[in-house]
Every structure is written in C-alpha cells, then in structure tokens.
Design a protein around this motif. Structure first.
Motif, mmCIF file in Angstrom:
data_model
loop_
_atom_site.group_PDB
_atom_site.id
_atom_site.type_symbol
_atom_site.label_atom_id
_atom_site.label_comp_id
_atom_site.label_asym_id
_atom_site.label_seq_id
_atom_site.Cartn_x
_atom_site.Cartn_y
_atom_site.Cartn_z
ATOM 1 N N HIS A 115 0.507 -34.049 2.356
ATOM 2 C CA HIS A 115 1.553 -34.457 1.961
ATOM 3 C C HIS A 115 2.440 -34.153 1.036
ATOM 4 O O HIS A 115 1.612 -33.331 0.018
ATOM 5 N N PRO A 116 3.598 -33.994 0.963
ATOM 6 C CA PRO A 116 4.401 -33.416 -0.059
ATOM 7 C C PRO A 116 4.025 -33.901 -1.481
ATOM 8 O O PRO A 116 4.047 -33.167 -2.638
ATOM 9 N N ASP A 117 3.806 -35.311 -1.618
ATOM 10 C CA ASP A 117 3.265 -35.744 -2.988
ATOM 11 C C ASP A 117 1.878 -35.196 -3.320
ATOM 12 O O ASP A 117 1.553 -34.815 -4.637
ATOM 13 N N THR A 118 1.028 -35.075 -2.540
ATOM 14 C CA THR A 118 -0.218 -34.677 -2.783
ATOM 15 C C THR A 118 -0.094 -33.153 -3.213
ATOM 16 O O THR A 118 -0.764 -32.827 -4.255
ATOM 17 N N LEU A 119 0.789 -32.649 -2.519
ATOM 18 C CA LEU A 119 0.898 -31.070 -2.888
ATOM 19 C C LEU A 119 1.472 -30.950 -4.067
ATOM 20 O O LEU A 119 1.040 -29.902 -4.891
ATOM 21 N N ALA B 46 -0.948 -24.481 1.837
ATOM 22 C CA ALA B 46 -0.356 -25.791 2.651
ATOM 23 C C ALA B 46 0.997 -25.931 2.482
ATOM 24 O O ALA B 46 1.710 -26.498 3.391
ATOM 25 N N GLN B 47 1.406 -25.508 1.189
ATOM 26 C CA GLN B 47 3.009 -25.388 1.083
ATOM 27 C C GLN B 47 3.720 -24.742 1.949
ATOM 28 O O GLN B 47 4.936 -24.922 2.486
ATOM 29 N N TYR C 252 10.827 -23.047 -0.390
ATOM 30 C CA TYR C 252 10.696 -24.430 -0.855
ATOM 31 C C TYR C 252 10.375 -24.488 -2.395
ATOM 32 O O TYR C 252 9.673 -23.395 -2.804
ATOM 33 N N PRO C 253 11.394 -24.919 -3.328
ATOM 34 C CA PRO C 253 11.224 -24.773 -4.859
ATOM 35 C C PRO C 253 9.665 -24.948 -5.125
ATOM 36 O O PRO C 253 9.045 -23.961 -5.915
ATOM 37 N N ASP C 254 8.906 -25.922 -4.649
ATOM 38 C CA ASP C 254 7.509 -26.044 -5.222
ATOM 39 C C ASP C 254 6.514 -24.852 -4.757
ATOM 40 O O ASP C 254 5.957 -24.486 -5.457
ATOM 41 N N THR C 255 6.874 -24.319 -3.682
ATOM 42 C CA THR C 255 6.145 -23.254 -3.123
ATOM 43 C C THR C 255 6.525 -21.904 -3.931
ATOM 44 O O THR C 255 5.683 -21.269 -4.210
ATOM 45 N N GLU D 40 15.684 -16.543 -7.712
ATOM 46 C CA GLU D 40 17.116 -16.433 -7.924
ATOM 47 C C GLU D 40 18.243 -17.183 -6.818
ATOM 48 O O GLU D 40 19.017 -17.665 -6.964
ATOM 49 N N GLU D 41 17.706 -16.731 -5.515
ATOM 50 C CA GLU D 41 18.614 -17.440 -4.248
ATOM 51 C C GLU D 41 18.496 -18.927 -4.048
ATOM 52 O O GLU D 41 19.541 -19.539 -4.042
ATOM 53 N N VAL D 42 17.235 -19.408 -4.429
ATOM 54 C CA VAL D 42 17.134 -20.883 -4.091
ATOM 55 C C VAL D 42 17.377 -21.498 -5.299
ATOM 56 O O VAL D 42 18.069 -22.649 -5.234
ATOM 57 N N LEU D 43 16.883 -21.119 -6.343
ATOM 58 C CA LEU D 43 17.065 -22.116 -7.510
ATOM 59 C C LEU D 43 18.209 -21.589 -8.497
ATOM 60 O O LEU D 43 18.491 -22.671 -8.992
ATOM 61 N N GLY D 44 18.539 -20.654 -8.543
ATOM 62 C CA GLY D 44 19.547 -20.020 -9.193
ATOM 63 C C GLY D 44 19.011 -19.308 -10.394
ATOM 64 O O GLY D 44 17.768 -19.315 -10.763
ATOM 65 N N MET D 45 19.983 -18.496 -11.150
ATOM 66 C CA MET D 45 19.624 -17.544 -12.091
ATOM 67 C C MET D 45 19.254 -18.459 -13.421
ATOM 68 O O MET D 45 18.318 -17.864 -14.233
#
Length: 197
Positions: A42-46, A75-76, A84-87, A119-124
C-alpha cells in the motif's frame, strides 16, 4: 488510521530534529501497523518504509537501512512506477547509503542516474533534487575533484538560496561544503593523493 498518521508525523518531526532514538521506535511501530492493516505494498506502507529506512540510515544502521530500502524501492517500482516521487527519493537514499559505506564509484553512479528523473519529475528547485546534487558535490569533494565539486556546489547554493533563503539549514550546509571544496589543494599539488578519472 488517523492515529497512525499523527504518530508518523510525530516521528518525522523527531527525526528532523535529530532525535533519532525517540523517532525510531515510533517509526518501526507505525511501519508494522501499516503493513498489518494496509498490506506491504500500500502506498502509505511504502511511505512509512521509506521514512524508516531513511532514519535507520541517519542513525548509522546501514545493514537494516539497506534491507528495508531495497524492499521498499522494489515495491515502489512495481506499485507506483519508476518516476513516482517516493521512488526517486528511495533511489537517492540508496545513493546516500552507498556513499555512507564508502562505495564512492557506485554512489556517484547512483546520484548521477537519478538526477535527470528528479529534474524532470520534481523540478530543479525541489528540495530532494537539490539534496541529491548537494550529496553528489560532497562526494566529488571527497574524491578531490575540486573543480567539479565547486561548480556543482555553487549551483546548489544558488538554487537553495533562491528556494529556501540564505539562513535555511540546508543552504548553510551547502555553504560549508562549498567552502571545504574551495579549500582543497589544486590538482597536482603534493598531497599523496592520485586523482580518480
């Protein structure tokens, strides 16, 4: 579940304050409860696993941190995807772990590999993107790659000043790292050290 969120937030605050001995038991309990109630993927568990692994790393428990990081990261990738940002944070944390173990070549490759995605997903100017660059700059400094370290840390410092301000602890951390890099002896000066190419 609200209690688990509150407990998780408390543990995160304690960890950010450097109170790792207080944060770790709360984080472990939170991760175990989320796993039991929500399932291991589950995303919250991850997210709880990501936070616990990071705090274990900060506490110097490298073996436990690595095992949980690898499990969480795998798992992520399956559940959330590779961008995905957490990954991406897990990938950065693995680079930090390799760095902490002194595996500088592997850590450098890991910092470099995750940077374009960040940089692409989160920004510089995202804090994690800048943190990744900061740690990579410190690694370059440790390898006595003075020019590259100074250039990268100057970029991080400028971005942190704009995003966080001059007095933020992260900005000050980069200022110190940049000063240390600038104080390295120039290439070729007798230091008993052979440059890595």
């Amino acid at each position: 579940m609200n209690t688990a969120h509150t407990r998780g937030n408390l543990a995160t605050v304690l960890s950010l304050q450097g109170r790792l001995a207080e944060a770790l038991p709360i984080m472990k309990r939170n991760f175990q409860e989320r796993t039991r109630l929500l399932g291991s993927e589950h995303p919250d568990t991850l997210r709880a696993g990501l936070n616990l692994a990071d705090t274990l790393l900060e506490n110097g428990e490298l073996d436990a941190a690595e095992e949980l990081m690898r499990d969480t990261w795998g798992a992520q990738e399956r559940v959330l995807g590779s961008t995905y940002p957490d990954t991406l944070i897990s990938r950065h944390n693995m680079a930090r772990l390799l760095h902490a173990r002194g595996e500088l070549d592997a850590a450098a490759a890991a910092y470099r590999d995750v940077q374009p995605c960040m940089e692409e997903v989160l920004g510089m100017s995202h804090e994690i993107t800048l943190e990744n660059l900061h740690h990579f700059g410190v690694l370059l400094s440790e390898r006595r790659q003075r020019a590259a370290a100074v250039q990268l840390l100057e970029q991080v410092l400028n971005n942190r000043r704009q995003a966080l301000g001059h007095h933020h602890p992260d900005t000050q951390e980069t200022e110190k790292a940049l000063l240390a890099a600038k104080n390295l002896p120039p290439p070729g000066e007798a230091t008993g050290w052979v440059p890595v190419t």
